[in-house]
Scaffold this motif. Structure first.
Motif, PDB file in Angstrom:
ATOM      1  N   VAL A  96      90.205  43.535  27.360  1.00 44.42           N
ATOM      2  CA  VAL A  96      89.542  44.739  27.874  1.00 44.42           C
ATOM      3  C   VAL A  96      89.327  45.750  26.754  1.00 44.42           C
ATOM      4  O   VAL A  96      88.278  46.389  26.665  1.00 44.42           O
ATOM      5  N   ALA A  97      90.329  45.854  25.875  1.00 42.61           N
ATOM      6  CA  ALA A  97      90.173  46.760  24.739  1.00 42.61           C
ATOM      7  C   ALA A  97      88.978  46.342  23.879  1.00 42.61           C
ATOM      8  O   ALA A  97      88.186  47.184  23.434  1.00 42.61           O
ATOM      9  N   PHE A  98      88.821  45.038  23.679  1.00 47.13           N
ATOM     10  CA  PHE A  98      87.681  44.526  22.904  1.00 47.13           C
ATOM     11  C   PHE A  98      86.359  44.750  23.627  1.00 47.13           C
ATOM     12  O   PHE A  98      85.389  45.222  23.055  1.00 47.13           O
ATOM     13  N   LEU A  99      86.327  44.368  24.912  1.00 44.77           N
ATOM     14  CA  LEU A  99      85.074  44.389  25.662  1.00 44.77           C
ATOM     15  C   LEU A  99      84.537  45.798  25.789  1.00 44.77           C
ATOM     16  O   LEU A  99      83.326  46.026  25.677  1.00 44.77           O
ATOM     17  N   ALA A 100      85.469  46.752  25.985  1.00 49.95           N
ATOM     18  CA  ALA A 100      85.032  48.144  26.116  1.00 49.95           C
ATOM     19  C   ALA A 100      84.316  48.593  24.850  1.00 49.95           C
ATOM     20  O   ALA A 100      83.414  49.430  24.902  1.00 49.95           O
ATOM     21  N   ILE A 101      84.685  48.022  23.713  1.00 47.53           N
ATOM     22  CA  ILE A 101      84.032  48.380  22.459  1.00 47.53           C
ATOM     23  C   ILE A 101      82.750  47.571  22.269  1.00 47.53           C
ATOM     24  O   ILE A 101      81.716  48.099  21.866  1.00 47.53           O
ATOM     25  N   ASP A 102      82.803  46.280  22.622  1.00 49.70           N
ATOM     26  CA  ASP A 102      81.620  45.435  22.483  1.00 49.70           C
ATOM     27  C   ASP A 102      80.464  45.925  23.355  1.00 49.70           C
ATOM     28  O   ASP A 102      79.303  45.785  23.002  1.00 49.70           O
ATOM     29  N   TYR A 103      80.796  46.478  24.523  1.00 49.46           N
ATOM     30  CA  TYR A 103      79.750  46.990  25.420  1.00 49.46           C
ATOM     31  C   TYR A 103      79.257  48.369  24.986  1.00 49.46           C
ATOM     32  O   TYR A 103      78.425  48.953  25.658  1.00 49.46           O
ATOM     33  N   ARG A 104      79.824  48.899  23.911  1.00 52.40           N
ATOM     34  CA  ARG A 104      79.455  50.219  23.393  1.00 52.40           C
ATOM     35  C   ARG A 104      79.607  51.307  24.450  1.00 52.40           C
ATOM     36  O   ARG A 104      78.736  52.146  24.646  1.00 52.40           O
TER      37      ARG A 104
END
Lengths: 268, 192
Positions: free
Chosen positions: B118-126
């Motif tokens: 979730v920490a990654f995805l929140a960043i990948d989704y900008r």
């Protein structure tokens, strides 16, 4: 600035900040803890075997400190008599009277060359798997399979394989009963180590069948029952020992041991 | 409306357990009883929201300005581990009831892949900070929904007359697959 140096600084800095935060928090949020927990923990064997019924020695220490009762004091199975004594002393409760050494006993002493094969098993070399495949390829449906599941599970190195048969070292065995659960044939159980006598067979087959399958199986001849009726009793074609009857070191069982025709009543 | 869409997309359409297949070890490990599933859910909601907030801040205010985005795996793991420790210390002192309720699950989710994902995805989704918060809340509630539903099914399965060969994990896997299929039905909901 050099990217390598920068990443070292940033990650190291993060780590340092977190470490400092944690150190401060550990001090600031120090929860009042029962000081006895540490003392109990020092007494416990620290093997986290789980035989007491809770997850690990730490959990047991917390449980014991929270509810001091003499039932719980004897809860540490693998610690044995000495640990129970020390715990009772620490908690200030009476010494439990039934504290005596118990060990795991293997109720099958048929060595590998004494077992009659029914088929050759060549699957996964564990008792658990072998037992699933038509009972493991032995004529005897009850006896030891010899793939040493109990040896692997023992956290105390108390079981060794000798001639395909697990042998329990009474000094090391703490009666934690992990081997009892591991044995798919259910030929290991925990017995009081007072009489030092076991029936080294688990076969509930009739005498004739057992005699054909195994030279050292209990053939339910009831000689032991006739000789020492207060201790031995044959139930379901298998001699059983009443360990609750008083008597130390099993001298009263000598007659039965000597008279047993297949020598399946043995002294430990 | 956009936040609403992010929340429900994380909750149902991209359910972390049943559609993305992350955090499956806890999905099978602690779903045998409803009590443990609920305890785990609380711990996940709690840790996931806080850890994604902190890792978002670390990414955008420390890693990004120094162009050290490649360090995010290491620094997020560090962050999550430290954070869970902090939370544990705090709860033990301040809210002992909650600490006891979460019990072993709080330290356990330090290593849960969903938290890091979730920490990654929140960043990948900008995502912005608020969107990232809503997103991680949606994911963690989606986790709770799936695992609690699954625990209810497994409690019923424990008493059902299942053939010997399917008892335990085999039937649990089949159940999970069917639930996953059912969740595929949410695709296209809210025009997303």
């Amino acid at each position: 600035m050099d990217i390598l140096l920068l990443s070292v600084i940033v990650l190291g800095g993060l780590g340092f900040i977190f470490a400092a935060l944690l150190a401060l928090a550990a001090d600031y949020f120090r929860a009042a803890e029962d000081p006895r927990i540490v003392k109990i923990l020092a007494i416990l064997p620290g093997t986290n075997c789980g035989a007491c019924g809770v997850a690990g020695c730490r959990a047991f220490a917390e449980k014991l400190a929270a509810a001091a009762g003499d039932v719980l004091v004897s809860g540490c199975v693998s610690g044995g008599v000495t640990v129970v004594q020390k715990l009772a002393e620490l908690m200030g409760v009476a010494q439990p009277t039934d504290a005596h050494k118990k060990i795991a006993a293997v109720h099958c002493w048929a060595k590998v060359d004494q077992r009659q094969a029914l088929a050759r098993y060549s699957g996964v070399m564990t008792c658990q798997s072998a037992n699933l495949v038509a009972g493991g390829g032995l004529m005897c449906r009850y006896g030891c399979l010899g793939y040493a599941d109990c040896v692997l599970v023992c956290p105390f190195d108390a079981i060794k394989m000798e001639q395909g048969l697990p042998v329990v070292d009474p000094d090391r065995c703490t009666s934690c009963a992990l081997c009892v659960a591991a044995c798919p044939r259910q030929i290991i159980d925990i017995i009081p180590f007072t009489k030092r006598v076991i029936v080294a067979c688990s076969s509930r087959d009739s005498g004739a069948v057992t005699r054909k399958n195994c030279p050292v199986g209990c053939i339910a001849c009831k000689i032991c029952e006739k000789e020492v009726p207060e201790i031995f009793k044959v139930i379901d074609n298998l001699a059983r020992i009443n360990y609750n009857k008083p008597g130390e070191s099993g001298t009263e069982c000598e007659v039965a041991i000597n008279k047993c025709p297949t020598k399946c009543i043995v002294k430990l | 409306m956009e936040l609403f869409g992010i929340f429900f997309s994380a909750l149902l359409i991209n359910n972390i357990l049943l559609i993305r297949f992350l955090a499956l070890c806890s999905f099978f490990g602690v779903s045998t009883k409803i009590d443990t599933a609920v305890g785990m859910s609380f711990a996940v909601v709690f840790v996931m929201t806080i850890s994604s907030a902190v890792s978002w801040i670390i990414y955008h205010f420390i890693l990004s300005p120094f162009h050290l985005e490649f360090l995010r795996t290491a620094s997020f793991i560090l962050t999550i581990a430290a954070l869970v420790q902090l939370e544990e210390l705090y709860l033990r002192k301040m809210i002992p009831a909650l600490y006891r309720a979460m019990g072993i699950y709080l330290p356990l989710i330090t290593t849960n892949c969903a938290i890091l994902a979730v920490a990654f995805l929140a960043i990948d989704y900008r995502f912005g900070f608020l969107s990232a918060m809503v997103y991680s809340l949606g994911v963690s509630i989606g986790y709770s929904l799936a695992i609690v539903l699954f625990a209810y099914v497994r409690e019923r399965l424990a008493l059902a007359p299942i053939p010997k060969w399917f008892q335990g994990y085999p039937i649990a896997f089949i159940t999970a697959a069917l639930m996953s299929l059912a969740f595929l039905g949410f695709t296209g909901m809210f025009g997303l």
